[in-house]
Scaffold this motif. Structure first.
Motif, PDB file in Angstrom:
ATOM      1  N   THR A 841      10.811 -36.778 -22.847  1.00 34.07           N
ATOM      2  CA  THR A 841      10.677 -37.040 -21.410  1.00 34.07           C
ATOM      3  C   THR A 841       9.242 -37.390 -21.019  1.00 34.07           C
ATOM      4  O   THR A 841       9.030 -37.912 -19.917  1.00 34.07           O
ATOM      5  N   ARG A 842       8.297 -37.133 -21.873  1.00 35.12           N
ATOM      6  CA  ARG A 842       6.913 -37.545 -21.566  1.00 35.12           C
ATOM      7  C   ARG A 842       6.797 -39.069 -21.510  1.00 35.12           C
ATOM      8  O   ARG A 842       5.842 -39.597 -20.939  1.00 35.12           O
ATOM      9  N   MET A 843       7.772 -39.752 -22.120  1.00 33.21           N
ATOM     10  CA  MET A 843       7.763 -41.211 -22.077  1.00 33.21           C
ATOM     11  C   MET A 843       8.051 -41.740 -20.673  1.00 33.21           C
ATOM     12  O   MET A 843       7.717 -42.879 -20.360  1.00 33.21           O
ATOM     13  N   VAL A 844       8.716 -40.921 -19.826  1.00 34.07           N
ATOM     14  CA  VAL A 844       9.016 -41.360 -18.465  1.00 34.07           C
ATOM     15  C   VAL A 844       8.032 -40.784 -17.462  1.00 34.07           C
ATOM     16  O   VAL A 844       8.218 -40.918 -16.258  1.00 34.07           O
ATOM     17  N   GLU A 845       6.962 -40.151 -17.954  1.00 26.40           N
ATOM     18  CA  GLU A 845       6.031 -39.467 -17.059  1.00 26.40           C
ATOM     19  C   GLU A 845       5.418 -40.417 -16.046  1.00 26.40           C
ATOM     20  O   GLU A 845       5.189 -40.060 -14.889  1.00 26.40           O
ATOM     21  N   SER A 846       5.167 -41.663 -16.470  1.00 26.11           N
ATOM     22  CA  SER A 846       4.556 -42.631 -15.556  1.00 26.11           C
ATOM     23  C   SER A 846       5.503 -43.042 -14.438  1.00 26.11           C
ATOM     24  O   SER A 846       5.071 -43.612 -13.431  1.00 26.11           O
ATOM     25  N   LEU A 847       6.815 -42.760 -14.585  1.00 26.89           N
ATOM     26  CA  LEU A 847       7.793 -43.127 -13.564  1.00 26.89           C
ATOM     27  C   LEU A 847       8.108 -41.969 -12.625  1.00 26.89           C
ATOM     28  O   LEU A 847       8.910 -42.138 -11.702  1.00 26.89           O
ATOM     29  N   LEU A 848       7.495 -40.813 -12.855  1.00 32.95           N
ATOM     30  CA  LEU A 848       7.818 -39.627 -12.069  1.00 32.95           C
ATOM     31  C   LEU A 848       6.894 -39.492 -10.869  1.00 32.95           C
ATOM     32  O   LEU A 848       5.780 -40.012 -10.847  1.00 32.95           O
ATOM     33  N   PHE A 849       7.364 -38.761  -9.871  1.00 33.11           N
ATOM     34  CA  PHE A 849       6.571 -38.481  -8.673  1.00 33.11           C
ATOM     35  C   PHE A 849       6.957 -37.098  -8.158  1.00 33.11           C
ATOM     36  O   PHE A 849       8.133 -36.826  -7.896  1.00 33.11           O
ATOM     37  N   GLY A 850       5.979 -36.234  -8.039  1.00 32.85           N
ATOM     38  CA  GLY A 850       6.219 -34.913  -7.466  1.00 32.85           C
ATOM     39  C   GLY A 850       6.876 -33.929  -8.400  1.00 32.85           C
ATOM     40  O   GLY A 850       7.114 -32.778  -8.021  1.00 32.85           O
ATOM     41  N   VAL A 851       7.201 -34.341  -9.619  1.00 32.30           N
ATOM     42  CA  VAL A 851       7.758 -33.430 -10.626  1.00 32.30           C
ATOM     43  C   VAL A 851       7.064 -33.708 -11.948  1.00 32.30           C
ATOM     44  O   VAL A 851       6.560 -34.810 -12.185  1.00 32.30           O
ATOM     45  N   THR A 852       7.050 -32.698 -12.810  1.00 32.90           N
ATOM     46  CA  THR A 852       6.460 -32.865 -14.128  1.00 32.90           C
ATOM     47  C   THR A 852       7.543 -33.230 -15.127  1.00 32.90           C
ATOM     48  O   THR A 852       8.741 -33.082 -14.869  1.00 32.90           O
ATOM     49  N   ALA A 853       7.113 -33.704 -16.288  1.00 26.48           N
ATOM     50  CA  ALA A 853       8.071 -34.072 -17.333  1.00 26.48           C
ATOM     51  C   ALA A 853       8.771 -32.849 -17.908  1.00 26.48           C
ATOM     52  O   ALA A 853       9.774 -32.993 -18.633  1.00 26.48           O
ATOM     53  N   THR A 854       8.270 -31.654 -17.599  1.00 24.56           N
ATOM     54  CA  THR A 854       8.902 -30.421 -18.084  1.00 24.56           C
ATOM     55  C   THR A 854       9.408 -29.585 -16.916  1.00 24.56           C
ATOM     56  O   THR A 854       9.412 -28.351 -16.987  1.00 24.56           O
ATOM     57  N   ASP A 855       9.838 -30.238 -15.857  1.00 24.05           N
ATOM     58  CA  ASP A 855      10.284 -29.542 -14.649  1.00 24.05           C
ATOM     59  C   ASP A 855      11.371 -28.510 -14.988  1.00 24.05           C
ATOM     60  O   ASP A 855      12.472 -28.879 -15.423  1.00 24.05           O
ATOM     61  N   PRO A 856      11.090 -27.216 -14.786  1.00 24.11           N
ATOM     62  CA  PRO A 856      12.065 -26.189 -15.190  1.00 24.11           C
ATOM     63  C   PRO A 856      13.369 -26.254 -14.402  1.00 24.11           C
ATOM     64  O   PRO A 856      14.435 -25.954 -14.948  1.00 24.11           O
ATOM     65  N   LEU A 857      13.307 -26.642 -13.128  1.00 24.07           N
ATOM     66  CA  LEU A 857      14.526 -26.725 -12.329  1.00 24.07           C
ATOM     67  C   LEU A 857      15.471 -27.777 -12.894  1.00 24.07           C
ATOM     68  O   LEU A 857      16.685 -27.562 -12.992  1.00 24.07           O
ATOM     69  N   THR A 858      14.921 -28.928 -13.278  1.00 22.00           N
ATOM     70  CA  THR A 858      15.753 -29.989 -13.860  1.00 22.00           C
ATOM     71  C   THR A 858      16.335 -29.553 -15.194  1.00 22.00           C
ATOM     72  O   THR A 858      17.535 -29.720 -15.450  1.00 22.00           O
ATOM     73  N   PHE A 859      15.477 -28.990 -16.056  1.00 15.79           N
ATOM     74  CA  PHE A 859      15.961 -28.559 -17.372  1.00 15.79           C
ATOM     75  C   PHE A 859      17.044 -27.490 -17.222  1.00 15.79           C
ATOM     76  O   PHE A 859      18.075 -27.542 -17.893  1.00 15.79           O
ATOM     77  N   GLY A 860      16.795 -26.520 -16.348  1.00 12.12           N
ATOM     78  CA  GLY A 860      17.775 -25.455 -16.165  1.00 12.12           C
ATOM     79  C   GLY A 860      19.077 -25.963 -15.586  1.00 12.12           C
ATOM     80  O   GLY A 860      20.171 -25.607 -16.064  1.00 12.12           O
ATOM     81  N   GLY A 861      19.000 -26.801 -14.555  1.00 15.28           N
ATOM     82  CA  GLY A 861      20.207 -27.319 -13.928  1.00 15.28           C
ATOM     83  C   GLY A 861      21.025 -28.165 -14.877  1.00 15.28           C
ATOM     84  O   GLY A 861      22.261 -28.043 -14.936  1.00 15.28           O
ATOM     85  N   VAL A 862      20.359 -29.038 -15.628  1.00 12.88           N
ATOM     86  CA  VAL A 862      21.082 -29.903 -16.563  1.00 12.88           C
ATOM     87  C   VAL A 862      21.721 -29.083 -17.677  1.00 12.88           C
ATOM     88  O   VAL A 862      22.869 -29.331 -18.083  1.00 12.88           O
ATOM     89  N   THR A 863      20.986 -28.075 -18.177  1.00 17.49           N
ATOM     90  CA  THR A 863      21.536 -27.227 -19.242  1.00 17.49           C
ATOM     91  C   THR A 863      22.783 -26.497 -18.757  1.00 17.49           C
ATOM     92  O   THR A 863      23.808 -26.451 -19.457  1.00 17.49           O
ATOM     93  N   LEU A 864      22.727 -25.935 -17.558  1.00 17.85           N
ATOM     94  CA  LEU A 864      23.896 -25.242 -17.007  1.00 17.85           C
ATOM     95  C   LEU A 864      25.069 -26.203 -16.816  1.00 17.85           C
ATOM     96  O   LEU A 864      26.224 -25.866 -17.108  1.00 17.85           O
TER      97      LEU A 864
END
Length: 893
Positions: A841-864
């Protein structure tokens, strides 16, 4: 063997197969009879002699098969036979075959559609002669950013370089053009004489520019595009009567450029640059530059050459400051055009590649399941003499049939997909007109289908033929026991599917969260109920007071009449609408009336005093602009009727500029000099402070801005902003009629500001929609894969489950057994997927805004989400396993 004999043998084997097989059968049987007769002569009884002959021969059918394999042309019949058998296998399981073909068609079609965009935008060569030798040339400023070229710097690059055959400068803008069949708003390019030489282009009709055409005071001449020549000039072969009125000057059309030449993009007219003379400042960056490399010169060598010239300019120039170039850089023109689009398109290509892997994993699992059912068939074929490579070839053939049918349907779907992508793509995506399903894309789709087929076929064949064929002939090998090894492979594939899907869905989640964060940003202005009208009048010289007064009067009359349209609440005007690429920026000086230098050299000395310098965007606006867009007044006032052309010139500044340049004082009442932006050297008195706006996009920070009064410093090209509660079509029709009354030669372009605002978010929406679609599709495929493997496992363990139930196992025990097996697979896939996501996901870091490439909310939500979907897929077959009747299951023993 002579060539003629080989050819005759090949043709006979190809077209007379029955006769050749009959001859072979007769020959083998004759040989068997000879061996039998020989054994009888040696004293064996007839039956024993025949049996011994068969053993010595090795089996009639086996001998025939070995002979057939040695025939010339046998491969053709063998392939046809494999294809016919493969088609029968597909028809035997129509539901499974349809699912596999649909899965492959979806994945190959999506991959082909995305590749068509990547090829058209990034990979397809520019349509010019030796396009790889055409370079773009930029200045590099003190902050490392690339900028356009100033006239004197371009002249030095052109005259002092040793790397280029030709260098040319150009700029493009929109003007109102009359004199053709109808007035038009047309994009034009101002170019230097060697422009066509750089591209290796010659006019199809007429002549090229000469050095004299670009000199100050030269007679105005122009090129037209092939399309403009046909549509608006009537395709005349004699251009002597073709004249166009642009900026109060009449331009003679001297050439028509080829139909396939449109550089810069969407330009229809090319005019000589410098008709008004060059700008002598080395800090006025007004032009792009392109050049054609000499034979044998590399990009690296050209870079060193231009860099050395740029450094000499920096060291010797008297215009030191942030806006003076510090270096120069040369990049291939294609890279300069597509550079900003490259990261997003490569992310999309990677995402659809992941989708293809998930789809292939699904199909591989289905093929493995079918191969397990065919254990007895494979064992019988092996017993009859079929070699392992022959069985592998059969599996490869079946996979090729699947992939080619799926790939063909995928390509048909890709035609629709490309049309949808082009419609969905952001307006600023370069070279979008070159995106299509063409020969290279079809070759890619074909090769992709071949690779998929080879991978699926080889994998399935190796797994299916790796066991002992004798086990398939045993009494228990009738499709009920199942191979533990096959089930382990199936679970491994599902774990890989889950891992890949998690990476893909996490990427989609990060992009989606970024879009949500962007939409939460307050732009600083109103978006709805605003109609914009782009108007381009004739250019006026900065020192032509009479012409500038005429512009101001025209704008005043236009705005007054527009405000009288029923339903219109407020009308404003600006030279740069937010979200449309930004404003010109420059350096201003703090000074009082008594400090104004008498010469331009005096301004140069003042610019060396750091305490006087400020940097800001330069915006020309009317008072109604702030009111129509709802830009708040923080302090002071905005422009009013007292701020006429003869009154002291005033300015309003943005809140960020007030905060950064006057941190501990009130800027209202201070005077600044910003004449380098429009040539007007009169001081500007700051009379107000307005709120910040996101000029360059919601994901870009507000920039410090100086607003000057449109009626004191009018510009020829402006955008009218109309705030109205009425229907957009009524406003547009009325405004067009008013403009035609005031000046029938000025066409206008109408849009809603909502469209402009939405277009600024186009790239993010494009990425989110596509990656989201790939993620959802991969999630569905992975869920189906989990369900399929678990259902297959339950069906293969029916007797085992029946035995367990007969021995006293309850429904809960069976449910836990099946679910625990599924949970182990899910857990392994999730762990691998999280690790892969953290890395990729660090490859998309340049396309992100307001979130990090290791955003815990995204990782947790997707995993669930993924674990929940996979558990549901496990629960259905597990629940079915609890319903197994032990009596029915044990009857199979």
């Amino acid at each position: 063997m002579p060539l003629f004999v080989k050819a005759r043998s090949f043709l006979g084997n190809l077209f007379s197969l029955r006769r050749v097989d009959a001859d072979l059968d007769q020959e083998v049987r004759a040989h068997l009879e000879l061996l039998t007769a020989e054994n009888i002569r040696e004293g064996m009884p007839p039956e024993e002699a025949r049996r011994a002959a068969r053993i010595e021969l090795g089996g009639i059918e086996q001998v025939k098969e070995r002979v057939r394999e040695e025939r010339l042309g046998n491969w053709f019949h063998s392939v046809l036979s494999d294809c016919r058998y493969g088609l029968r296998q597909l028809r035997k399981n129509p539901g499974t075959s349809a699912v596999m073909i649909f899965t492959l068609a979806l994945a190959i079609g999506a991959t082909t559609a995305i590749f068509s965009v990547v090829y058209g935008v990034l990979l397809r060569p520019l349509p010019y002669n030796d396009a790889n030798r055409i370079m773009a040339i930029f200045e590099v400023n003190s902050k490392g950013g690339w900028s356009h070229l100033a006239d004197p710097n371009f002249d030095d690059f052109r005259d002092q370089n040793r790397s280029f055959q030709a260098i040319a400068k150009y700029s493009d803008y929109v003007v109102s053009v009359s004199g053709a069949s109808q007035p038009t708003r047309t994009k034009v390019a101002a170019i230097s004489p060697d422009f066509l030489k750089v591209f290796g282009v010659r006019p199809t009709l007429g002549r090229d520019f000469t050095a004299g055409d670009s000199k100050k005071g030269a007679s105005p001449v122009a090129f037209v595009s092939y399309g403009y020549w046909r549509q608006y000039l009537g395709s005349p072969q004699d251009l002597s009567q073709a004249h166009l009125k642009i900026d109060r000057a009449v331009f003679s059309v001297i050439g028509v450029l080829p139909a396939d030449f449109r550089f810069p993009a969407d330009v229809d007219l090319w005019l000589p640059a410098d008709l008004e003379g060059e700008n002598p400042s080395r800090t006025s960056h007004n032009y792009y530059a392109v050049g054609r490399l000499r034979d044998g010169v590399t990009v690296d060598l050209a870079n060193r050459d231009i860099s050395a010239i740029a450094r000499r300019i920096h060291e010797t120039s008297s215009e030191q400051g942030d806006y003076l170039l510090k270096d120069g850089i040369v990049v291939p023109l294609q890279d300069s055009i597509t550079g900003k689009a490259r990261p997003a398109l490569l992310v999309l290509l990677g995402a659809v590649g992941f989708l293809l892997l998930v789809a292939c994993a699904n199909v591989a699992n289905l093929l493995l399941a079918q191969a397990a059912v065919r254990d007895r068939e494979l064992a019988i074929r092996s017993a009859l003499g079929a070699a392992r490579r022959r069985l592998i070839r059969q599996f490869l053939t079946e996979a090729f049939l699947l992939s080619l049918v799926g790939g063909g349907l995928g390509v048909l779907g890709a035609f629709w997909g490309v049309a949808a992508l082009v419609g969905l793509a952001p307006q600023n995506l370069p070279r979008l007109d070159t995106v299509s399903i063409n020969i290279p894309v079809l070759v890619f789709a074909f090769l992709l289908s071949i690779v998929v087929a080879a991978g699926l076929g080889a994998f399935t064949a190796v797994r299916a033929t790796s066991g002992d064929p004798r086990k398939g002939l045993e009494e228990g090998g009738r499709g009920q026991a199942g191979s533990q090894g096959s089930q382990r492979v199936g679970r491994a594939i599902v774990a890989a599917q889950i891992a890949i899907t998690l990476v893909l869905v996490v990427g989609a989640g990060l992009l989606g969260r970024s879009l949500m964060k962007v939409l939460q940003v307050n732009p600083g202005f109103r978006v709805d109920k605003i109609v914009t009208m782009d108007v381009s009048l004739a250019w006026v010289a900065w020192d032509d007071a009479k012409a500038k007064t005429g512009l101001a009067i025209f704008y005043s009359n236009l705005i007054d009449r527009l405000e009288q349209i029923p339903g219109v609440r407020k009308v404003g005007a600006t030279n740069g609408l937010p979200m449309e690429g930004g404003l010109p920026d420059g350096m201003f000086l703090l000074m009082t009336q008594n400090e104004i230098p008498k010469t331009m050299d005096g301004f140069g000395s003042l610019s060396q005093q750091k305490e006087r310098i400020g940097n800001a965007d330069f915006c020309v606006a009317s008072d109604g602009y702030f009111q129509a867009l709802g830009i708040p007044l923080v302090r002071g006032r905005i422009f009013n009727e007292r701020d006429g052309a003869d009154a002291p010139h005033v300015a309003v500044i943005s809140e960020s500029l007030a905060r950064d340049r006057w941190p501990n004082q009130d800027p209202i009442g201070h005077t600044i000099e910003f004449g380098n932006m429009d040539g007007d050297l009169r001081l500007l008195t700051i009379v107000g402070i307005v709120g910040d706006i996101h000029e360059y996009g919601l994901d870009a920070p507000p920039r410090p801005t100086v607003y000057v009064n449109l009626f004191q410093r009018p510009r020829p090209a402006i955008t009218i902003t109309i705030l109205s509660d009425s229907d957009t079509r009524l406003i547009t029709s009325a405004a067009r009629g008013i403009l035609k009354d005031l000046n029938p030669e000025i066409p206008a372009k109408f849009r809603t500001f909502s469209e402009v605002y939405a277009a600024s978010l186009g790239s993010r929406r494009f990425n989110v929609i596509l990656v989201g679609f790939f993620g959802i599709t991969a999630l569905l495929l992975a869920t189906a894969g989990v369900f399929g493997v678990m259902a297959y496992s339950v069906s293969r363990r029916t007797r085992e489950i029946g035995v367990r139930v007969a021995l006293g196992a309850g429904s809960g025990d069976v449910l836990r057994m099946i679910l625990s097996q599924g949970l182990r697979t899910i857990f392994i896939g999730v762990v691998i997927g999280i690790a892969g996501s953290l890395a990729l996901t660090r490859m998309v870091e340049s396309l992100l805004f307001g979130v990090t490439a290791t955003d815990p909310l995204t990782f947790g939500g997707v995993t669930l989400l993924l674990v929940g979907a996979a558990l549901i897929a496990c629960f259905v077959p597990a629940r079915r396993a609890t319903k197994v009747d032990p009596m029915v299951a044990l009857r199979y023993e």
